[in-house]
Design an enzyme around this catalytic site. Sequence first.
Site, PDB file in Angstrom:
ATOM      1  N   LYS A  59       0.793  -1.233   0.000  1.00  0.00           N
ATOM      2  CA  LYS A  59       0.000   0.000   0.000  1.00  0.00           C
ATOM      3  C   LYS A  59       0.826   1.284   0.000  1.00  0.00           C
ATOM      4  O   LYS A  59       0.393   2.317  -0.533  1.00  0.00           O
ATOM      5  CB  LYS A  59      -0.941   0.006   1.201  1.00  0.00           C
TER       6      LYS A  59
ATOM      7  N   ASP B  36      -8.045  -0.190   6.733  1.00  0.00           N
ATOM      8  CA  ASP B  36      -8.165  -1.440   7.472  1.00  0.00           C
ATOM      9  C   ASP B  36      -6.806  -1.871   8.011  1.00  0.00           C
ATOM     10  O   ASP B  36      -6.710  -2.892   8.687  1.00  0.00           O
ATOM     11  CB  ASP B  36      -8.730  -2.534   6.565  1.00  0.00           C
TER      12      ASP B  36
END
Length: 417
Positions: free
Chosen positions: A75, A122
Amino acid sequence: MEQIKWVPNRMPKSDDKWLEIMSLENVAKARAFHSSFPQYQWTPLANLSRMAKYLGLSGLYVKDESHRFGLNAFKVLGGSFAMARYIAQQMGKDVSEMTYDYLTSERLRREFGQATFFTATDGNHGRGVAWAANRLGQKAVVHMPKGSSMARYNNIAKEGAKVTIEDVNYDDCVRMAAAEAEECENGVIVQDTAWEGYEDIPSWIMQGYGTLASETADQLREIGVNRPTHIFVQAGVGSLAGAIQGFFQNLFPNDPPKVVVMETSAADCLYRGALVGDGNPRIVTGDLKTIMAGLACGEPNIIGWDILRNHTSVFTSCPDWVSAKGMRMLGVPCEGDPVVISGESGAVGMGCLDAIMNNPAYSDLKEYLGLNRFSHVLLISTEGNTDPQKFRRIIWDGEYPTTNTPMAEYEGYRMSK
């Protein structure tokens, strides 16, 4: 046992205006930016040649993002590049001038100052944003949905971000972060989902993910594979899936790989959109409970969705056992193959591919995709062991068991070696 659901892509095409964001030129700029970081190195591409033979494929390759910048997930590629492009835009510069050395310099601090980057996560995206902000002398505020693990919370907090776990789901956390950014002086929302009026930063995040795809294409060529025939890519909001689909579509415009998009059945908004088939995205609401925390997103990125509806072959909805099986297969592979430590959101591709190749219930999907002994399949393990307690319950304790592995065939193959 709940079955994998799938639907072929028969949606009407749009004008495909978003494909250009994943052009080879745009991805090259992202890769050049990441290459300027002292921590940068290619993540491994695991060549699972024996697993390929066991499954009846010509080749199986797994991009292992657990090694990315020491953060255990891919990410950071998106968040960091989006920050660089935002700062470049504010300063009237091209992103090619935004090297790590410049962004960490006193000159940048004098000319630009400091921004606060807000995000919802998350786990992995927030950690990447927090890490990049910390390295680049910026600030970060991160909101996590209810049910988030303390291990992921602590990984974000130790990067210096202000981080909270809220009593709402992921999509509501996105709205919270966006509202706070609006109220904050020099506040910016850095989110890997897009909505009407919020499209620049998500497109930059997708370009950042292109570094992963570009590396993979080079690594495949190095081992003599010009082009994968199939790519299995997981989706939450669809940013990574759209980025991977978009890059390889631009790289092989006349003969692109067949792409299979996989979602958790608890948040299968892309699958539901494809199932209706009118070209419009769908939204899934509620608590979105799944072990695949990184995929627990019920509202699609409209940019990623547009690329996927135009080019993806198949959309699937996968129960949690699919990912658990994939984690075990990658962690204990066929004898002689490299081990890939893959987390709950990283291993769904391995579990899905195994089911398609070994379970007669999915023979129609196998035939539709043309998966056979000539196929070269690429999987992307997007995260490593990011939630150690959950990881051990699955790997050590056998949570979400499966019983359909054709052991006699496998034992025969192993012994023949």
